[in-house]
Design a protein around this motif. Structure first.
Motif, PDB file in Angstrom:
ATOM      1  N   ALA A  35     -10.431   4.050   6.866  1.00 47.52           N
ATOM      2  CA  ALA A  35      -8.987   3.990   5.965  1.00 47.52           C
ATOM      3  C   ALA A  35      -8.674   2.316   6.639  1.00 47.52           C
ATOM      4  CB  ALA A  35      -8.107   4.963   6.003  1.00 47.52           C
ATOM      5  N   TRP A  36      -7.906   1.770   5.332  1.00 49.16           N
ATOM      6  CA  TRP A  36      -7.260   0.569   6.151  1.00 49.16           C
ATOM      7  C   TRP A  36      -5.481   0.805   5.486  1.00 49.16           C
ATOM      8  CZ3 TRP A  36      -9.017  -3.244   7.854  1.00 49.16           C
ATOM      9  CH2 TRP A  36     -10.151  -4.077   7.904  1.00 49.16           C
ATOM     10  N   PHE A  37      -4.340   0.720   6.791  1.00 50.67           N
ATOM     11  CA  PHE A  37      -3.113   0.916   6.485  1.00 50.67           C
ATOM     12  C   PHE A  37      -3.453  -0.778   6.474  1.00 50.67           C
ATOM     13  CE2 PHE A  37      -2.256   5.307   6.577  1.00 50.67           C
ATOM     14  CZ  PHE A  37      -3.494   6.121   7.337  1.00 50.67           C
ATOM     15  N   ARG A  38      -1.037  -1.137   6.167  1.00 50.82           N
ATOM     16  CA  ARG A  38      -0.614  -2.270   6.327  1.00 50.82           C
ATOM     17  C   ARG A  38       0.878  -1.914   6.660  1.00 50.82           C
ATOM     18  NH1 ARG A  38      -0.701  -4.815   0.515  1.00 50.82           N
ATOM     19  NH2 ARG A  38       0.587  -3.207  -0.595  1.00 50.82           N
ATOM     20  N   GLN A  39       1.082  -2.562   7.596  1.00 53.38           N
ATOM     21  CA  GLN A  39       1.979  -3.407   7.879  1.00 53.38           C
ATOM     22  C   GLN A  39       3.226  -4.451   7.991  1.00 53.38           C
ATOM     23  OE1 GLN A  39       3.567  -1.597  12.327  1.00 53.38           O
ATOM     24  NE2 GLN A  39       5.536  -1.252  11.465  1.00 53.38           N
ATOM     25  N   ALA A  40       4.249  -4.854   6.516  1.00 48.34           N
ATOM     26  CA  ALA A  40       4.479  -5.709   6.288  1.00 48.34           C
ATOM     27  C   ALA A  40       5.575  -5.802   7.295  1.00 48.34           C
ATOM     28  CB  ALA A  40       4.955  -6.085   4.887  1.00 48.34           C
ATOM     29  N   PRO A  41       6.223  -7.378   7.238  1.00 48.04           N
ATOM     30  CA  PRO A  41       6.946  -7.724   8.657  1.00 48.04           C
ATOM     31  C   PRO A  41       8.508  -7.070   7.546  1.00 48.04           C
ATOM     32  CG  PRO A  41       6.216  -9.578   7.472  1.00 48.04           C
ATOM     33  CD  PRO A  41       5.695  -8.375   7.110  1.00 48.04           C
ATOM     34  N   GLY A  42       9.122  -5.927   9.132  1.00 44.64           N
ATOM     35  CA  GLY A  42      10.468  -5.209   8.550  1.00 44.64           C
ATOM     36  C   GLY A  42      10.294  -3.999   7.986  1.00 44.64           C
ATOM     37  N   LYS A  43       8.938  -3.659   7.855  1.00 51.87           N
ATOM     38  CA  LYS A  43       9.057  -2.493   7.159  1.00 51.87           C
ATOM     39  C   LYS A  43       7.174  -1.444   7.756  1.00 51.87           C
ATOM     40  CE  LYS A  43       8.969  -4.115   2.129  1.00 51.87           C
ATOM     41  NZ  LYS A  43       8.364  -4.418   1.189  1.00 51.87           N
ATOM     42  N   GLU A  44       7.561   0.273   7.404  1.00 51.21           N
ATOM     43  CA  GLU A  44       7.063   0.660   7.967  1.00 51.21           C
ATOM     44  C   GLU A  44       5.395   0.239   7.049  1.00 51.21           C
ATOM     45  OE1 GLU A  44       9.982   4.685   8.322  1.00 51.21           O
ATOM     46  OE2 GLU A  44       8.470   4.928   7.007  1.00 51.21           O
ATOM     47  N   ARG A  45       4.419   1.119   8.381  1.00 52.66           N
ATOM     48  CA  ARG A  45       3.154   1.101   8.351  1.00 52.66           C
ATOM     49  C   ARG A  45       2.806   1.791   6.830  1.00 52.66           C
ATOM     50  NH1 ARG A  45      -0.474   2.542  12.643  1.00 52.66           N
ATOM     51  NH2 ARG A  45       0.221   4.528  12.635  1.00 52.66           N
ATOM     52  N   GLU A  46       2.232   1.484   6.240  1.00 53.51           N
ATOM     53  CA  GLU A  46       1.938   1.749   4.726  1.00 53.51           C
ATOM     54  C   GLU A  46       0.539   2.456   4.464  1.00 53.51           C
ATOM     55  OE1 GLU A  46       3.222   0.107   1.547  1.00 53.51           O
ATOM     56  OE2 GLU A  46       2.395  -1.703   1.075  1.00 53.51           O
ATOM     57  N   PHE A  47      -0.266   3.816   3.773  1.00 55.33           N
ATOM     58  CA  PHE A  47      -1.699   3.639   3.426  1.00 55.33           C
ATOM     59  C   PHE A  47      -1.985   2.219   2.759  1.00 55.33           C
ATOM     60  CE2 PHE A  47      -5.369   5.713   2.528  1.00 55.33           C
ATOM     61  CZ  PHE A  47      -5.446   6.404   0.517  1.00 55.33           C
ATOM     62  N   VAL A  48      -3.098   2.032   2.369  1.00 51.81           N
ATOM     63  CA  VAL A  48      -3.501   1.480   1.628  1.00 51.81           C
ATOM     64  C   VAL A  48      -4.784   1.934   0.928  1.00 51.81           C
ATOM     65  CG1 VAL A  48      -4.913  -0.823   1.479  1.00 51.81           C
ATOM     66  CG2 VAL A  48      -3.150  -1.275   3.084  1.00 51.81           C
ATOM     67  N   TYR A  94      -3.233  -5.760   8.876  1.00 53.78           N
ATOM     68  CA  TYR A  94      -4.125  -4.570   7.782  1.00 53.78           C
ATOM     69  C   TYR A  94      -4.724  -3.703   9.478  1.00 53.78           C
ATOM     70  CZ  TYR A  94      -2.656  -5.949   3.154  1.00 53.78           C
ATOM     71  OH  TYR A  94      -2.239  -5.986   1.922  1.00 53.78           O
ATOM     72  N   TYR A  95      -4.422  -2.919   9.444  1.00 50.45           N
ATOM     73  CA  TYR A  95      -5.149  -1.782  10.155  1.00 50.45           C
ATOM     74  C   TYR A  95      -6.107  -1.005   9.592  1.00 50.45           C
ATOM     75  CZ  TYR A  95      -0.932  -3.169  12.757  1.00 50.45           C
ATOM     76  OH  TYR A  95       0.601  -3.804  13.574  1.00 50.45           O
ATOM     77  N   CYS A  96      -6.759  -0.941  10.365  1.00 50.24           N
ATOM     78  CA  CYS A  96      -7.975   0.240  10.056  1.00 50.24           C
ATOM     79  C   CYS A  96      -7.997   0.593  11.013  1.00 50.24           C
ATOM     80  CB  CYS A  96      -9.681  -0.735  10.524  1.00 50.24           C
ATOM     81  SG  CYS A  96     -11.312   0.577  10.581  1.00 50.24           S
ATOM     82  N   ALA A  97      -8.519   2.027  10.554  1.00 46.68           N
ATOM     83  CA  ALA A  97      -8.713   3.918  10.761  1.00 46.68           C
ATOM     84  C   ALA A  97      -9.459   4.670  10.723  1.00 46.68           C
ATOM     85  CB  ALA A  97      -7.527   4.052  10.943  1.00 46.68           C
TER      86      ALA A  97
END
Length: 122
Positions: A35-48, A94-97
């Protein structure tokens, strides 16, 4: 040592495209959902986006559906995220998991990469 290494991030104008890669080493993930997730500045990590071990089942967040495509090449132990029609709100790390399961079920992501920054300018 198991590692997930993301690459392909960078600065792109709104409307542009990028392809992210996630290369795994230390073990094979050909039987695992990714999966890919992302985290924008000041926000929680979210599923992509996510896909099953075979790639036949794919899942997307509503915010990226129709613009992003997740895929994998199990021969290369690599997962990709093709991003098109990028918007400034796609700016994030963007994070890979990798999952412990063979299909994505919303939990059980046991391995994480360190992320790659995507910046979309308006």
């Amino acid at each position: 040592q198991v590692q997930l290494v993301e690459s392909g991030g960078g600065l792109v104008q709104a409307g542009g495209s990028l392809r992210l890669s996630c290369a795994a080493s230390g073990r094979t993930f050909s039987s695992n959902a990714m999966a890919w997730f992302r985290q924008a500045p000041g926000k929680e990590r979210e599923f992509v986006a996510a896909l099953s071990w075979s790639g036949k089942s794919t899942y997307y967040a509503e915010s990226v559906k129709g613009r992003f495509t997740i895929s994998r090449d199990n021969t290369k132990n690599t997962v990709y995220l093709q991003m098109s029609s990028l918007k400034p709100e796609d700016t994030a790390v963007y994070y890979c998991a990798a999952s412990r399961y063979n299909d994505y079920i919303g939990r059980g992501m046991d391995y994480w990469g360190k992320g790659t920054l995507v910046t979309v300018s308006s």
